[in-house]
Design an enzyme around this catalytic site. Structure first.
Site, PDB file in Angstrom:
ATOM      1  CE  LYS A 243      -1.555  -1.587   3.809  1.00  0.00           C
ATOM      2  NZ  LYS A 243      -2.257  -1.934   5.083  1.00  0.00           N
TER       3      LYS A 243
ATOM      4  CB  THR B 114      -5.016   8.669   7.364  1.00  0.00           C
ATOM      5  OG1 THR B 114      -3.924   8.946   8.252  1.00  0.00           O
ATOM      6  CG2 THR B 114      -5.060   9.701   6.262  1.00  0.00           C
TER       7      THR B 114
ATOM      8  N   GLY C  18      -6.974   4.210  10.641  1.00  0.00           N
ATOM      9  CA  GLY C  18      -7.737   3.029  10.244  1.00  0.00           C
ATOM     10  C   GLY C  18      -7.807   2.782   8.747  1.00  0.00           C
ATOM     11  CB  THR C  19      -6.110   4.243   5.743  1.00  0.00           C
ATOM     12  OG1 THR C  19      -4.851   4.264   6.394  1.00  0.00           O
ATOM     13  CG2 THR C  19      -6.676   5.627   5.668  1.00  0.00           C
ATOM     14  N   GLY C  20      -5.616   1.289   6.786  1.00  0.00           N
ATOM     15  CA  GLY C  20      -5.165  -0.066   6.460  1.00  0.00           C
ATOM     16  C   GLY C  20      -6.209  -1.107   6.827  1.00  0.00           C
ATOM     17  CB  CYS C  21      -8.343  -1.508   9.870  1.00  0.00           C
ATOM     18  SG  CYS C  21      -7.040  -1.499  11.109  1.00  0.00           S
TER      19      CYS C  21
HETATM   20  N1  LIG Z   1      -4.116  10.548   2.006  1.00  0.00           N
HETATM   21  C1  LIG Z   1      -4.545   9.478   1.322  1.00  0.00           C
HETATM   22  N2  LIG Z   1      -5.278   9.658   0.181  1.00  0.00           N
HETATM   23  C2  LIG Z   1      -5.737   8.602  -0.516  1.00  0.00           C
HETATM   24  N3  LIG Z   1      -5.497   7.315  -0.170  1.00  0.00           N
HETATM   25  C3  LIG Z   1      -4.777   7.087   0.944  1.00  0.00           C
HETATM   26  C4  LIG Z   1      -4.256   8.134   1.748  1.00  0.00           C
HETATM   27  N4  LIG Z   1      -3.586   7.579   2.806  1.00  0.00           N
HETATM   28  C5  LIG Z   1      -3.681   6.251   2.653  1.00  0.00           C
HETATM   29  N5  LIG Z   1      -4.377   5.946   1.521  1.00  0.00           N
HETATM   30  C6  LIG Z   1      -4.719   4.607   1.032  1.00  0.00           C
HETATM   31  O1  LIG Z   1      -5.192   3.884   2.166  1.00  0.00           O
HETATM   32  C7  LIG Z   1      -4.877   2.509   2.032  1.00  0.00           C
HETATM   33  C8  LIG Z   1      -4.102   2.074   3.260  1.00  0.00           C
HETATM   34  O2  LIG Z   1      -2.779   2.499   3.079  1.00  0.00           O
HETATM   35  P1  LIG Z   1      -1.753   2.889   4.217  1.00  0.00           P
HETATM   36  O3  LIG Z   1      -2.220   4.139   4.889  1.00  0.00           O
HETATM   37  O4  LIG Z   1      -0.435   2.923   3.558  1.00  0.00           O
HETATM   38  O5  LIG Z   1      -1.894   1.655   5.216  1.00  0.00           O
HETATM   39  P2  LIG Z   1      -1.719   1.559   6.796  1.00  0.00           P
HETATM   40  O6  LIG Z   1      -2.925   2.182   7.417  1.00  0.00           O
HETATM   41  O7  LIG Z   1      -1.621   0.092   7.015  1.00  0.00           O
HETATM   42  O8  LIG Z   1      -0.466   2.304   7.131  1.00  0.00           O
HETATM   43  C9  LIG Z   1      -4.116   2.386   0.718  1.00  0.00           C
HETATM   44  O9  LIG Z   1      -5.013   2.054  -0.321  1.00  0.00           O
HETATM   45  C10 LIG Z   1      -3.545   3.789   0.517  1.00  0.00           C
HETATM   46  O10 LIG Z   1      -3.238   4.049  -0.832  1.00  0.00           O
HETATM   47  C1  LIG Z   2      -6.561  -2.503  17.187  1.00  0.00           C
HETATM   48  C2  LIG Z   2      -5.795  -1.876  16.086  1.00  0.00           C
HETATM   49  N1  LIG Z   2      -5.540  -2.572  14.971  1.00  0.00           N
HETATM   50  C3  LIG Z   2      -4.847  -1.994  13.961  1.00  0.00           C
HETATM   51  C4  LIG Z   2      -4.397  -0.700  14.072  1.00  0.00           C
HETATM   52  C5  LIG Z   2      -3.635  -0.062  12.941  1.00  0.00           C
HETATM   53  O1  LIG Z   2      -4.559   0.388  12.042  1.00  0.00           O
HETATM   54  P1  LIG Z   2      -4.177   0.734  10.519  1.00  0.00           P
HETATM   55  O2  LIG Z   2      -5.431   0.909   9.779  1.00  0.00           O
HETATM   56  O3  LIG Z   2      -3.202  -0.266   9.982  1.00  0.00           O
HETATM   57  O4  LIG Z   2      -3.354   2.020  10.626  1.00  0.00           O
HETATM   58  P2  LIG Z   2      -3.498   3.309  11.464  1.00  0.00           P
HETATM   59  O5  LIG Z   2      -4.835   3.413  12.061  1.00  0.00           O
HETATM   60  O6  LIG Z   2      -2.432   3.217  12.482  1.00  0.00           O
HETATM   61  O7  LIG Z   2      -3.281   4.327  10.397  1.00  0.00           O
HETATM   62  C6  LIG Z   2      -4.691   0.002  15.223  1.00  0.00           C
HETATM   63  N2  LIG Z   2      -4.302   1.283  15.382  1.00  0.00           N
HETATM   64  N3  LIG Z   2      -5.389  -0.608  16.227  1.00  0.00           N
END
Ligand SMILES: Nc1ncnc2c1ncn2[C@@H]1O[C@H](COP(=O)(O)OP(=O)(O)O)[C@@H](O)[C@H]1O
Ligand SMILES: Cc1ncc(COP(=O)(O)OP(=O)(O)O)c(N)n1
Length: 263
Positions: free
Chosen positions: A173, A204, A206-209
């Site tokens: 990602k 942002t 929780g974007t990954g979840c």
């Molecule tokens: N500012 C943003 N604008 C658009 N898409 C985003 C943005 N930040 C994250 N994403 C998208 O959110 C999803 C989760 O990515 P990321 O944030 O890298 O994961 P994580 O939460 O695990 O760190 C991916 O599809 C990424 O491209």
């Molecule tokens: C309980 C719990 N699980 C996963 C995360 C991490 O969430 P994720 O969407 O990968 O990223 P951020 O929220 O840290 O951007 C969490 N914080 N808590």
């Protein structure tokens, strides 16, 4: 009705973890179930405590779910210890779980470690071989591959290294990149780029979840992996673009943005 199970940690503030997953699954019109690996005390400003469930109790949750309402897809999020990883792997094999999405959650955006040091190896050895897709962000993919990811070619090189541990897809990602939000899938020797518009929103959490549970929802509904990722990214971008602004730190997404017109 199609059903999706999330195996993950609870975020009491509702932005990530189990809570984000269940909101995402519901927003896709599917039936969500949860097996909780840990309670976290966290909010938009950080993670202040973690209380892990026991292996025995996690096994019991998984038995209750699989023996009664069989999930069409399974998403695995925060699992912080070797013991819990082993329990999940055994149960997924025992019940022949399908459509498995593994989000290798290591560190929260706020900087807290959500995976114990000795659990990383177990994650790679026990869960990666069972996954249909694993979804590391760039820092996680760097840890898993041992290389730095800067240019487009680095995504491919890192994915090929990680692919030695799984027959499934590797979705790296790009949310942590500065200019764009493009995600990269390496699947059975083929490369797919999913271009995303970067949303100028600091909230942002929780974007990954959200992305991984949306992929699981789309797989449960019968979509191919690339199509599931495309649709999941579209959902995620909309939830970010909605511009919800809650809490003093990096706030959560609006999972209900598609339902707003009903109110
Ligand atoms: N500012 C943003 N604008 C658009 N898409 C985003 C943005 N930040 C994250 N994403 C998208 O959110 C999803 C989760 O990515 P990321 O944030 O890298 O994961 P994580 O939460 O695990 O760190 C991916 O599809 C990424 O491209
Ligand atoms: C309980 C719990 N699980 C996963 C995360 C991490 O969430 P994720 O969407 O990968 O990223 P951020 O929220 O840290 O951007 C969490 N914080 N808590």
């Amino acid at each position: 009705m199609k059903t999706v199970l999330t195996i993950a940690g609870s975020d009491c503030s509702g932005g990530a973890g189990i809570q984000a997953d269940l909101k995402t699954i519901a927003a896709h019109g599917l039936y969500g179930m949860s097996a909780i690996t840990a309670l976290t005390a966290q909010n938009t400003t950080g993670v202040y405590g973690i209380s892990e469930t026991t292996g025995e109790f996690l096994a019991s949750q998984l038995d209750c779910i699989f023996q009664d309402i069989y999930p069409d897809a399974v998403k695995i999020g925060m699992v912080s210890s070797r013991e819990l990883i082993h329990v999940i792997a055994e149960k997924l094999k025992e019940y022949k779980a399908k459509n498995i999405v593994v989000d290798p959650v290591m560190v929260s955006t706020s900087g807290s470690r959500l995976l114990k040091d000795d659990a990383e190896e177990a994650l790679e050895e026990c869960l990666f071989p069972l996954a249909d897709v694993i979804t590391p962000n760039v820092p996680e993919a760097e840890v898993l591959s041992g290389i730095k990811i800067r240019e487009r070619e680095d995504f491919c090189q890192a994915a090929k290294i990680i692919a030695q541990k799984t027959a499934g897809g590797i979705l790296i990602k790009g949310g942590h990149q500065i200019e764009d939000a493009n995600d990269y899938l390496y699947l059975k020797g083929e490369e797919h780029w999913f271009s995303g518009r970067r949303v100028n929103n600091p909230n942002t959490h929780g974007t990954g979840c959200t992305l991984s549970s949306a992929i699981a929802s789309n797989l449960a509904a019968g979509n191919s992996l690339p199509e599931s990722i495309r649709k999941a990214k579209e959902y995620l971008t909309g939830a970010l673009e909605d511009g919800l602004n809650l809490g003093a730190g990096s706030g959560p997404l609006n999972h209900m943005y598609r339902l707003k017109d009903l109110l």
